[in-house]
Design a protein around this motif. Structure first.
Motif, PDB file in Angstrom:
ATOM      1  N   ASN A 128       0.824  -1.205   0.000  1.00  0.00           N
ATOM      2  CA  ASN A 128       0.000   0.000   0.000  1.00  0.00           C
ATOM      3  C   ASN A 128       0.862   1.262   0.000  1.00  0.00           C
ATOM      4  O   ASN A 128       0.568   2.242  -0.695  1.00  0.00           O
ATOM      5  CB  ASN A 128      -0.929  -0.005   1.213  1.00  0.00           C
ATOM      6  N   PHE A 144      -5.328   1.246  -5.710  1.00  0.00           N
ATOM      7  CA  PHE A 144      -5.674   0.371  -4.589  1.00  0.00           C
ATOM      8  C   PHE A 144      -6.710  -0.665  -5.027  1.00  0.00           C
ATOM      9  O   PHE A 144      -6.706  -1.804  -4.546  1.00  0.00           O
ATOM     10  CB  PHE A 144      -6.217   1.178  -3.407  1.00  0.00           C
ATOM     11  N   GLN A 350       0.363   3.495   6.660  1.00  0.00           N
ATOM     12  CA  GLN A 350      -0.128   2.147   6.349  1.00  0.00           C
ATOM     13  C   GLN A 350       0.165   1.187   7.494  1.00  0.00           C
ATOM     14  O   GLN A 350      -0.645   0.307   7.795  1.00  0.00           O
ATOM     15  CB  GLN A 350       0.499   1.651   5.046  1.00  0.00           C
TER      16      GLN A 350
END
Length: 418
Positions: A128, A144, A350
């Motif tokens: 991510n 994403f 993240q």
């Protein structure tokens, strides 16, 4: 907020493809063991399905607790030393750990294997941050979504392959997962480029920022994402209803074994690919990130309710395409959050998000497993195998209400169309 310059513009599409394949192979390896792990737990526990449900919940709880401790360290390491080494170490560690679990003779040793797996599974968190490095803010929702498609594709192939391998031996899927993870390590070693330029890296590794609760300070620095964090936390907690109850739920209510569950998971994977690869980007573009997030959460609530009510397999299948649209909410929420954080903190963000997800997972698996186990047991006031899904629908409905509030607060700043 600028996109990281570690990869030239012409190479960013290729880098996104690399990270897509990296995540895909990791998901394949995890998908292989999904249909068989609860059955292996049941076998090592003597065959009692009610008590196996509690053990599966315990396994999920410990896995989440370990990830809560290790995820912020992984995120901080990737901010300091780059994404590539963290991903490579993760893939190697997972491969060796699957070998360990394939050989585990008791529940205690299998638990040790799950702990190691939790420590090593850093690639999802770092992936991510990798995406945030190489994509512009307005493109991150779509990117994403592509990673979500990798998850879906992995869950098409992985569970089916795992179900077929389980016919040979219940431990054979673990050997297959080990091979895939080690292949992923070799793949990344030769083709995965670094995404975080030296100039954008954290100046030093700070242990105070890598501590589990201290890592949440990066979230405190951005109070405007509080609602989004709560939404992610609640939504993440409902995901644990799958891994803690789904396989055994299929056995109890529909008579599915490892193969039967693997076919259903394959359908889920197909729908996930369709939604993530074909619809996420379009829906975010059409409705905006705020409304796309609300729509996804609402579909998740309806899907869980259908699962809980489904007395027959065909009724359960009706809920699959509706529930699949839930996948829109996660990339939309992530895209909204990454807009508020600088390039040098994406890994920590993240990592903090993963810590929250893991924190939710400390309590959620046992809650859902205990709910399922209780309502199929002799002490239940009413036989209700779908009780855990009803509980998940209620929790996700709370997340939807918060999303509605967040959208109203930001209605003036986000357009309905792009």
């Amino acid at each position: 907020m600028s996109v990281d310059a570690a990869i030239p513009p012409r190479g960013r599409r290729a880098a996104l493809a690399f990270i897509f394949v990296t995540v895909l192979i990791d998901v394949l390896s995890f998908g292989l063991i999904i249909p068989v792990l609860p059955h292996l737990v049941q076998k090592l526990n003597g065959g009692d399905i009610e008590h196996a449900a509690y053990w599966v919940g315990l396994f999920s709880m410990v896995f989440a607790a370990v990830q809560f401790l290790s995820s912020p360290i992984q995120g901080a390491l990737s901010d300091r030393f780059g994404r590539r080494p963290v991903i490579l170490i993760s893939c190697l560690g997972l491969g060796l750990d699957f070998v360990f679990m394939a050989l585990a003779p008791t529940l205690a040793w299998l638990m040790v294997g799950r702990i190691i797996s939790a420590i090593a599974s850093a690639s999802f968190t770092t992936a991510n941050a990798y995406i945030a490095d190489i994509t512009a803010p307005e493109q991150r929702g779509k990117a994403f979504g592509m990673i979500g498609a990798a998850f879906g594709l992995g869950f098409i192939i992985g569970p089916i392959l795992g179900g077929e391998l389980s016919v040979i031996d219940l431990r054979m899927p673990f050997w297959g997962a080990a091979c895939l993870s080690l292949l992923n390590f070799c793949y990344g070693l030769f083709v995965l480029p670094e995404s975080l330029a030296p100039g954008n890296r954290a100046p030093r590794f700070d242990w105070t920022q890598a501590r589990p609760f201290a890592s949440l300070a990066v979230i405190k620095r951005y109070p405007q994402i509080t609602d989004l964090i709560v939404i992610v936390l609640l939504a993440a907690s409902t995901h644990y209803v799958y891994q803690s109850t789904f396989v055994l739920y299929g056995d109890v209510r529909y008579g599915w074994g490892p193969q039967g569950v693997s076919y259903v998971l394959a359908v889920v994977g197909v729908l996930s690919v369709i939604v993530n690869a074909g619809l996420v980007g379009r829906m975010i573009k059409r409705f905006g990130e705020q409304r796309a997030m609300m729509l996804g959460l609402g579909c998740g609530v309806i899907g869980f309710a259908i699962y809980g009510l489904a007395a027959k397999p065909w009724m359960f299948y009706l809920g699959l395409p509706i529930s699949a649209l839930w996948a829109v909410s996660q990339p939309a929420a992530q895209a909204l959050m990454t807009r508020e954080v600088g390039a040098d903190a994406q890994g920590r963000l993240q990592g903090a998000i993963m810590s929250l997800v893991s924190l939710a997972g400390i309590a959620a698996p046992m809650t859902y497993a205990a709910t399922f186990g209780f309502f199929i047991g002799k002490r239940a006031p009413v036989y209700l195998p779908g009780a855990a899904f009803f509980l998940a629908a209620t929790v996700l409905a709370c997340a939807w209400l918060i999303a509605v509030r967040h959208a109203r607060r930001h209605a003036a700043t986000e357009p309905a169309t792009a």
